[in-house]
Design an enzyme around this catalytic site. Structure first.
Site, PDB file in Angstrom:
ATOM      1  N   ASP A 358       0.894  -1.012   0.142  1.00  0.00           N
ATOM      2  CA  ASP A 358       0.154   0.028   0.173  1.00  0.00           C
ATOM      3  C   ASP A 358       0.706   1.227  -0.043  1.00  0.00           C
ATOM      4  OD1 ASP A 358      -2.480   1.177   0.528  1.00  0.00           O
ATOM      5  OD2 ASP A 358      -2.266   1.166   2.032  1.00  0.00           O
ATOM      6  N   GLU A 387       1.807  -0.868  -5.075  1.00  0.00           N
ATOM      7  CA  GLU A 387       0.487   0.568  -5.807  1.00  0.00           C
ATOM      8  C   GLU A 387       1.432   1.544  -6.220  1.00  0.00           C
ATOM      9  OE1 GLU A 387      -2.925   2.500  -3.212  1.00  0.00           O
ATOM     10  OE2 GLU A 387      -1.285   2.164  -2.456  1.00  0.00           O
ATOM     11  N   ASP A 454     -10.590   1.465  -3.920  1.00  0.00           N
ATOM     12  CA  ASP A 454      -9.921   3.179  -4.441  1.00  0.00           C
ATOM     13  C   ASP A 454     -10.906   3.807  -5.413  1.00  0.00           C
ATOM     14  OD1 ASP A 454      -8.730   2.743  -2.320  1.00  0.00           O
ATOM     15  OD2 ASP A 454      -6.794   1.770  -2.981  1.00  0.00           O
TER      16      ASP A 454
END
Length: 593
Positions: A358, A387, A454
């Site tokens: 992340d 990510e 997201d």
């Protein structure tokens, strides 16, 4: 005339890399439509004419007499907005090479593009001089196996399914939070619906029937928020999810079904209820953890009501401007060791198959280099996925990640099929650019998606038009990289993501009478198609000409696809054959090459 300023190549990059321990991949970029063909002039740097330097001075003014060069044809790899892209594969006999590029212009031009200069070699005498001058050639000094990016082979055969655990399935209501809402209630940033890992286990047969063989779980460690990105305890699964017992059972049951399990590593920041952070809040600069965070001044919290805080100018750094997520200082050796132990722990003790990182781009490169060593020592086949929403080549040089979440491809797909902000040419350019951005071994392990926790869900982006959504899924499932379905997408779950809206994280629908079973069947067929041929993971894309501004066509191995991205019925010709397509319809067929 060849535009010399448009010719581009960078050594030891996505243009020049070791695909495996024996093979080099070399790329060149030139101005669009100017060049007839390109050849590599490539060979061993230590092959000299008798009496030559023979390995003495390999780059000086007297570096003439090299006879190691050979001409290797480059293939046309693709075309982006302003450039043509060329590709060649070469196996250097001694793992080392020097190389340049011979460019054949459409008007009879013949240029040598080297590391230091571009020269005209149309005349034989000039060509003989320049092609023997080693000092003007790019260098790949040696294929060192430790530098070669090796990605887990299983990823190429994976169809992922992303689960937001709090909203997927409630397996044991007795462990739900005390303030849990009825399943299916309107989601908000602070609401809980009671999803847990026991619920995921209950639905593994459903997922197996769907055809997925990889589970990507959003964070599961003890935390306060429903999304769990505000970690409190990295060593324990949240008790409302079932604790470590439930996760161990989930991994075991998933592995029995041939499914891989990937966890979310939130190492950029931590939750403000973590004992580590609370110690800093209490003790200030005297806390043993004070340097584990990026503190600008003490005390960390202003002596004013929270609603009066200036979130742009907090006394400590955070993820975004979220006060509840203080940013970790991974340059502190104790903090670093702690997080690396967490990474190793879940691989060794629970047998996870991957880590999704992340906010990966905001953590120092040095940490990720150590992270890779620790994780790959624990399990060389563990997948490391970053990510990163922008171009990420600095993280993909073999010493950090295996690959990335392919958001550039995501945006190209959604911009074209869902919201029509790209025309046909712009879409093809964007897709081609996504292919050219990274080495082929990176692309083969890409994580492809069209929505996630997201983003707004694809069906909502399409304005509820599932025909458009089908085109988006079809295109994604037939591109290089491993495709992912965001939970519920297969049964038509929609939901907007935006300021104040979390409808994209609504509860999974389990009542079949409320599911779109026709859409689910379409997704099942796509998964089956994907698994039927390795050609769908080829790291290049063959666009086909089709005579319509709203229809695209491409070939993947023996499969041909023609997609009509318009609300009009179309009759088009592709490869000399007529096709009729419904509005937002498609044709896919097997053809001989």
């Amino acid at each position: 005339m060849i535009t010399r300023s448009s010719i581009s190549h960078s050594a030891k990059s996505a243009d020049s890399y070791a695909y495996d321990n024996d093979t080099l991949h070399i790329r060149l970029r030139s101005a669009k439509g100017e060049i007839e063909k390109v050849a590599l002039w490539i060979g061993d740097p230590y092959h000299w004419a008798e009496g030559g330097l023979d390995g003495g001075n390999l780059g000086g003014s007297d570096a003439h007499g090299w006879v190691g060069g050979n001409e290797v044809k480059m293939s046309f790899e693709g075309q982006s907005e302003h450039h043509d892209h060329w590709f060649a594969e070469f196996i250097p006999p001694k793992k080392r090479t020097r190389y340049g590029f011979i460019l054949y212009g459409k008007g009879g031009e013949k240029l040598l593009f080297g590391e230091k200069r571009i020269v005209d070699i149309a005349q034989d005498a000039q060509a003989e001089v320049e092609l023997s001058n080693l000092s003007n050639f790019f260098c790949f000094p040696f294929i060192n196996p430790r530098d070669v990016l090796t990605t887990p082979k299983w990823v190429r055969e994976t169809v992922w399914y992303q689960i937001f655990p709090e909203r997927f399935a409630n397996g044991r209501p007795e462990i739900s939070p005390s303030n849990v809402l009825p399943w299916g209630s309107h989601p908000t940033s602070d609401s809980f619906m009671g999803g847990d890992l026991w619920g995921v286990i209950d639905k593994l047969d459903y997922l197996q029937d769907l055809g997925v063989n990889g589970l990507y779980l959003c964070p599961i460690f003890t935390a306060n928020a429903n999304h769990k990105y505000d970690t409190v305890d990295y060593y324990n699964v949240d008790p409302h999810f079932g604790g470590n017992e439930a996760f161990k059972a989930l991994v075991s049951e998933a592995h029995k079904r041939g499914m891989k399990v990937m966890l979310d590593a939130v190492f950029n920041h931590i939750g403000d209820q973590s004992p580590l952070w609370l110690d800093v809040v209490e003790k200030g600069k005297d806390s043993q953890y004070a340097d584990w965070f990026w503190i600008n001044q003490f005390p960390v919290y202003p002596d004013t009501p929270r609603e009066e805080w200036d979130f742009w100018n907090l006394n400590y750094e955070t993820f975004a401007n979220v006060a509840e997520m203080p940013k970790l200082n991974t340059e502190n050796e104790e903090c670093r060791a702690y997080l690396l132990d967490v990474a190793k722990h879940w691989v060794e003790e629970f047998g996870i198959d991957g880590w999704r990182l992340d906010v990966a781009n905001e953590v120092d490169h040095s940490f990720w280099r150590e992270f890779r060593k620790v994780v790959k020592q624990a399990n060389p086949d563990c997948y490391i996925l970053g990510e990163i929403w922008h171009e990420g080549m600095p993280w993909l040089r073999g010493d950090q990640y295996d690959s990335l979440m392919n958001y550039p491809l995501t945006q190209a797909i959604t911009d074209y099929f869902a919201i029509a902000s790209l025309n046909k040419a712009e879409f093809k350019n964007a897709v081609t650019t996504s292919y050219m951005a990274y080495p082929r071994n990176v692309n083969e392990a890409m994580f492809n998606l069209i929505d996630s926790h997201d983003t707004t869900r694809i069906i909502s982006l399409c304005g509820g038009d599932k025909r458009k959504a089908k085109l988006a899924y079809l295109f994604m499932f037939t591109q290089v990289g491993a495709p992912c379905i965001y939970y519920g997408g297969e049964v038509g779950l929609d939901g907007q993501r935006g300021m104040g809206s979390e409808d994209n994280r609504k509860c999974m629908i389990w009542d079949e009478s409320e599911q779109d079973l026709e859409f689910k069947g379409f997704i099942q067929n796509l998964i089956s198609l994907r698994k039927s041929s390795a050609a769908f993971n080829l790291p290049y894309l063959d666009w086909l000409d089709v005579d319509d501004d709203h229809c695209i066509a491409y070939q993947r191995g023996e499969w041909r696809f023609i997609l009509n991205n318009s609300d009009q019925v179309k009759t088009v010709v592709c490869s000399g054959k007529p096709y009729e397509l419904d509005a937002y319809g498609y044709v896919m067929e097997q053809v001989s090459r």
